[in-house]
Structures are given as structure tokens and as C-alpha cells.
Design a protein around this motif. Structure first.
Motif, PDB file in Angstrom:
ATOM      1  N   ASP A  76     -28.298 -39.118  13.870  1.00  0.00           N
ATOM      2  CA  ASP A  76     -27.057 -38.695  13.223  1.00  0.00           C
ATOM      3  C   ASP A  76     -25.935 -39.700  13.489  1.00  0.00           C
ATOM      4  OD1 ASP A  76     -28.316 -36.452  12.215  1.00  0.00           O
ATOM      5  OD2 ASP A  76     -27.536 -35.093  13.760  1.00  0.00           O
ATOM      6  N   SER A  77     -25.910 -40.257  14.696  1.00  0.00           N
ATOM      7  CA  SER A  77     -24.836 -41.211  15.020  1.00  0.00           C
ATOM      8  C   SER A  77     -24.972 -42.496  14.199  1.00  0.00           C
ATOM      9  CB  SER A  77     -24.799 -41.527  16.520  1.00  0.00           C
ATOM     10  OG  SER A  77     -25.984 -42.171  16.921  1.00  0.00           O
ATOM     11  N   THR A  78     -26.204 -42.947  13.951  1.00  0.00           N
ATOM     12  CA  THR A  78     -26.409 -44.134  13.111  1.00  0.00           C
ATOM     13  C   THR A  78     -25.995 -43.838  11.678  1.00  0.00           C
ATOM     14  OG1 THR A  78     -28.173 -45.004  14.509  1.00  0.00           O
ATOM     15  CG2 THR A  78     -28.124 -45.771  12.230  1.00  0.00           C
ATOM     16  N   ILE A  79     -26.379 -42.682  11.164  1.00  0.00           N
ATOM     17  CA  ILE A  79     -26.006 -42.283   9.804  1.00  0.00           C
ATOM     18  C   ILE A  79     -24.483 -42.244   9.673  1.00  0.00           C
ATOM     19  CG2 ILE A  79     -26.043 -40.356   8.163  1.00  0.00           C
ATOM     20  CD1 ILE A  79     -28.942 -39.790   9.237  1.00  0.00           C
ATOM     21  N   GLU A  80     -23.834 -41.705  10.683  1.00  0.00           N
ATOM     22  CA  GLU A  80     -22.368 -41.627  10.671  1.00  0.00           C
ATOM     23  C   GLU A  80     -21.739 -43.013  10.794  1.00  0.00           C
ATOM     24  OE1 GLU A  80     -19.045 -39.887  13.695  1.00  0.00           O
ATOM     25  OE2 GLU A  80     -20.673 -38.501  13.163  1.00  0.00           O
ATOM     26  N   GLN A  81     -22.237 -43.823  11.715  1.00  0.00           N
ATOM     27  CA  GLN A  81     -21.677 -45.159  11.938  1.00  0.00           C
ATOM     28  C   GLN A  81     -21.790 -46.031  10.688  1.00  0.00           C
ATOM     29  OE1 GLN A  81     -23.565 -47.354  15.104  1.00  0.00           O
ATOM     30  NE2 GLN A  81     -22.231 -49.116  14.837  1.00  0.00           N
ATOM     31  N   LEU A  82     -22.928 -45.933   9.987  1.00  0.00           N
ATOM     32  CA  LEU A  82     -23.141 -46.753   8.795  1.00  0.00           C
ATOM     33  C   LEU A  82     -22.613 -46.076   7.520  1.00  0.00           C
ATOM     34  CD1 LEU A  82     -26.713 -48.196   9.493  1.00  0.00           C
ATOM     35  CD2 LEU A  82     -24.481 -49.212   9.986  1.00  0.00           C
ATOM     36  N   GLU A  83     -22.066 -44.856   7.684  1.00  0.00           N
ATOM     37  CA  GLU A  83     -21.500 -44.099   6.568  1.00  0.00           C
ATOM     38  C   GLU A  83     -22.523 -43.890   5.448  1.00  0.00           C
ATOM     39  OE1 GLU A  83     -17.638 -45.564   5.278  1.00  0.00           O
ATOM     40  OE2 GLU A  83     -17.201 -46.267   7.297  1.00  0.00           O
ATOM     41  N   ILE A  84     -23.734 -43.543   5.839  1.00  0.00           N
ATOM     42  CA  ILE A  84     -24.816 -43.331   4.876  1.00  0.00           C
ATOM     43  C   ILE A  84     -24.647 -41.966   4.219  1.00  0.00           C
ATOM     44  CG2 ILE A  84     -27.302 -43.043   4.592  1.00  0.00           C
ATOM     45  CD1 ILE A  84     -27.594 -45.028   6.990  1.00  0.00           C
ATOM     46  N   GLU A  85     -24.589 -41.979   2.895  1.00  0.00           N
ATOM     47  CA  GLU A  85     -24.472 -40.734   2.138  1.00  0.00           C
ATOM     48  C   GLU A  85     -25.741 -40.433   1.353  1.00  0.00           C
ATOM     49  OE1 GLU A  85     -20.958 -41.277  -0.214  1.00  0.00           O
ATOM     50  OE2 GLU A  85     -19.678 -41.493   1.556  1.00  0.00           O
ATOM     51  N   LYS A  86     -26.434 -41.491   0.894  1.00  0.00           N
ATOM     52  CA  LYS A  86     -27.647 -41.312   0.097  1.00  0.00           C
ATOM     53  C   LYS A  86     -28.751 -42.205   0.636  1.00  0.00           C
ATOM     54  CE  LYS A  86     -25.629 -42.535  -3.665  1.00  0.00           C
ATOM     55  NZ  LYS A  86     -25.258 -42.931  -4.997  1.00  0.00           N
ATOM     56  N   GLN A  87     -29.959 -41.684   0.648  1.00  0.00           N
ATOM     57  CA  GLN A  87     -31.109 -42.448   1.122  1.00  0.00           C
ATOM     58  C   GLN A  87     -31.304 -43.721   0.301  1.00  0.00           C
ATOM     59  OE1 GLN A  87     -34.657 -40.089   1.537  1.00  0.00           O
ATOM     60  NE2 GLN A  87     -35.961 -41.867   1.772  1.00  0.00           N
ATOM     61  N   GLU A  88     -30.985 -43.667  -0.990  1.00  0.00           N
ATOM     62  CA  GLU A  88     -31.168 -44.826  -1.872  1.00  0.00           C
ATOM     63  C   GLU A  88     -30.290 -46.018  -1.479  1.00  0.00           C
ATOM     64  OE1 GLU A  88     -29.911 -41.682  -3.610  1.00  0.00           O
ATOM     65  OE2 GLU A  88     -31.940 -41.119  -3.058  1.00  0.00           O
ATOM     66  N   ASP A  89     -29.235 -45.768  -0.720  1.00  0.00           N
ATOM     67  CA  ASP A  89     -28.330 -46.845  -0.306  1.00  0.00           C
ATOM     68  C   ASP A  89     -28.850 -47.615   0.902  1.00  0.00           C
ATOM     69  OD1 ASP A  89     -26.579 -46.119  -2.325  1.00  0.00           O
ATOM     70  OD2 ASP A  89     -25.339 -44.877  -1.006  1.00  0.00           O
ATOM     71  N   VAL A  90     -29.913 -47.116   1.533  1.00  0.00           N
ATOM     72  CA  VAL A  90     -30.405 -47.690   2.782  1.00  0.00           C
ATOM     73  C   VAL A  90     -31.503 -48.715   2.510  1.00  0.00           C
ATOM     74  CG1 VAL A  90     -31.514 -47.177   4.995  1.00  0.00           C
ATOM     75  CG2 VAL A  90     -29.846 -45.587   4.037  1.00  0.00           C
ATOM     76  N   ALA A  91     -31.341 -49.885   3.111  1.00  0.00           N
ATOM     77  CA  ALA A  91     -32.376 -50.929   3.091  1.00  0.00           C
ATOM     78  C   ALA A  91     -32.791 -51.182   4.531  1.00  0.00           C
ATOM     79  CB  ALA A  91     -31.841 -52.199   2.456  1.00  0.00           C
ATOM     80  N   ILE A  92     -34.072 -51.334   4.748  1.00  0.00           N
ATOM     81  CA  ILE A  92     -34.578 -51.571   6.094  1.00  0.00           C
ATOM     82  C   ILE A  92     -35.392 -52.854   6.102  1.00  0.00           C
ATOM     83  CG2 ILE A  92     -36.111 -50.685   7.912  1.00  0.00           C
ATOM     84  CD1 ILE A  92     -35.153 -47.886   7.155  1.00  0.00           C
ATOM     85  N   PHE A  93     -35.106 -53.675   7.091  1.00  0.00           N
ATOM     86  CA  PHE A  93     -35.803 -54.944   7.264  1.00  0.00           C
ATOM     87  C   PHE A  93     -36.253 -55.055   8.715  1.00  0.00           C
ATOM     88  CE2 PHE A  93     -32.889 -55.599   3.756  1.00  0.00           C
ATOM     89  CZ  PHE A  93     -33.675 -56.253   2.825  1.00  0.00           C
ATOM     90  N   VAL A  94     -37.250 -55.896   8.938  1.00  0.00           N
ATOM     91  CA  VAL A  94     -37.649 -56.228  10.302  1.00  0.00           C
ATOM     92  C   VAL A  94     -37.597 -57.742  10.462  1.00  0.00           C
ATOM     93  CG1 VAL A  94     -39.030 -54.157  10.740  1.00  0.00           C
ATOM     94  CG2 VAL A  94     -40.126 -56.160   9.717  1.00  0.00           C
ATOM     95  N   VAL A 114     -31.088 -51.863   9.834  1.00  0.00           N
ATOM     96  CA  VAL A 114     -30.762 -50.858   8.829  1.00  0.00           C
ATOM     97  C   VAL A 114     -29.461 -51.273   8.157  1.00  0.00           C
ATOM     98  CG1 VAL A 114     -30.277 -48.413   8.434  1.00  0.00           C
ATOM     99  CG2 VAL A 114     -31.847 -49.097  10.264  1.00  0.00           C
ATOM    100  N   ILE A 115     -29.474 -51.315   6.827  1.00  0.00           N
ATOM    101  CA  ILE A 115     -28.291 -51.733   6.080  1.00  0.00           C
ATOM    102  C   ILE A 115     -27.931 -50.662   5.056  1.00  0.00           C
ATOM    103  CG2 ILE A 115     -27.336 -53.439   4.464  1.00  0.00           C
ATOM    104  CD1 ILE A 115     -29.211 -55.505   5.821  1.00  0.00           C
ATOM    105  N   ASN A 116     -26.675 -50.255   5.072  1.00  0.00           N
ATOM    106  CA  ASN A 116     -26.150 -49.391   4.015  1.00  0.00           C
ATOM    107  C   ASN A 116     -25.609 -50.342   2.956  1.00  0.00           C
ATOM    108  OD1 ASN A 116     -24.650 -47.830   2.259  1.00  0.00           O
ATOM    109  ND2 ASN A 116     -23.695 -46.593   3.860  1.00  0.00           N
ATOM    110  N   ALA A 117     -26.371 -50.539   1.893  1.00  0.00           N
ATOM    111  CA  ALA A 117     -26.000 -51.508   0.853  1.00  0.00           C
ATOM    112  C   ALA A 117     -24.746 -51.081   0.097  1.00  0.00           C
ATOM    113  CB  ALA A 117     -27.162 -51.696  -0.114  1.00  0.00           C
TER     114      ALA A 117
END
Length: 146
Positions: A76-94, A114-117
Motif C-alpha cells: 500500500d505504501s508503494t502504491i501511495e508513494q507512486l500515486e498509482i490509481e490504475k493497474q494499466e499505468d504500471v510498468a515493471i522492469f528488472v 516499478v514505474i507509474n507511467a
């Protein structure tokens, strides 16, 4: 804005493409501004390039293309910190550690980026409670699976 990059020389990048990493990346806490650039045309690889230091650049890839059961659970803290509202906005890379031969290249599956595009905010998270490794041979697995 023109920035100097590790792999592509000087490139022109619109500032709205800059991704803010509020606390930087582990061991690079002072580097808080990055841009995601294609490594080469027709490859799945990207460069997470610092906008301040040309030498700070990481080769990254979408892990879901190589590890079919890969899962990233955001707190929840990561979601809040990155201001994620929709799953479609999230990009994940390694991040990759490039090896010779290339098939021995490894990926840090334990520390995805994790990037909130939509908001251009990013964070590298650490998944200590997982079975993933920091040096996972994703290309050997992908090659063997085909």
C-alpha cells in the motif's frame, strides 16, 4: 533538454519523459531523475538512464516476457508513494547484469523497478519474502522453454 547518455551519446529528451525516483535507487540515492530509452531498435531491452550522470545507466527488460509465473505484489505504501490509481499505468522492469556469452546474462527478479507511467514516478522495490533471486538466469530458462 539535452542529456548525455552512456550508450547513445547526447540525446534530446522532453522533460515530461523524466521519471522521478524520490529516493533514488539503492546505492545511487543521489540519482533521482531518470529516463527510459530503447537500447536498440527491434530489441526488448531498455536503458534506465540517469538524466544527471551519463555513467549511471541500467539495462532493463520486461520480466513477464521471460518468466511466465513472475509476480510483483505492491505494498500500500508503494502504491501511495507512486500515486498509482490504475493497474494499466504500471510498468515493471528488472535490471540485467550483462554477461559473456549473453545467454548467461542474469536479471534481478528480487528488485524490480516499478514505474507509474501516468505520473512519471518510479521506485525499485525489494521482494525479500519471495523465492526470486538477484541473479536469475532468465535467458537460459526462456531458451530451454522453447
Amino acid at each position: 533538454m539535452k542529456i548525455e547518455t552512456k550508450y547513445q551519446g547526447i540525446v534530446e529528451i522532453a522533460e515530461d519523459r523524466f521519471i522521478t525516483f524520490e529516493k533514488g535507487l539503492p546505492a545511487f540515492e543521489e540519482e533521482t531523475s531518470f529516463v527510459l530509452l530503447p537500447f536498440e531498435e527491434n530489441t526488448p531491452f531498455y536503458v534506465l538512464q540517469s538524466t544527471k550522470s551519463a555513467s549511471v545507466a541500467f539495462i532493463v527488460v520486461n520480466p513477464f516476457d521471460y518468466v511466465s509465473q513472475y509476480e510483483v505484489k505492491l505494498t500500500d505504501s508503494t502504491i501511495e508513494q507512486l500515486e498509482i490509481e490504475k493497474q494499466e499505468d504500471v510498468a515493471i522492469f528488472v535490471m540485467l547484469t550483462i554477461r559473456e556469452p549473453f545467454a548467461e546474462t542474469t536479471a534481478n527478479l528480487q528488485g524490480p523497478v516499478v514505474i507509474n507511467a501516468a505520473k512519471q514516478k518510479g521506485k525499485q522495490i525489494l521482494m525479500n519474502e519471495s523465492n526470486y533471486q538477484t541473479k536469475h538466469a532468465i535467458f537460459a530458462v526462456a531458451k530451454g522453454a522453447k
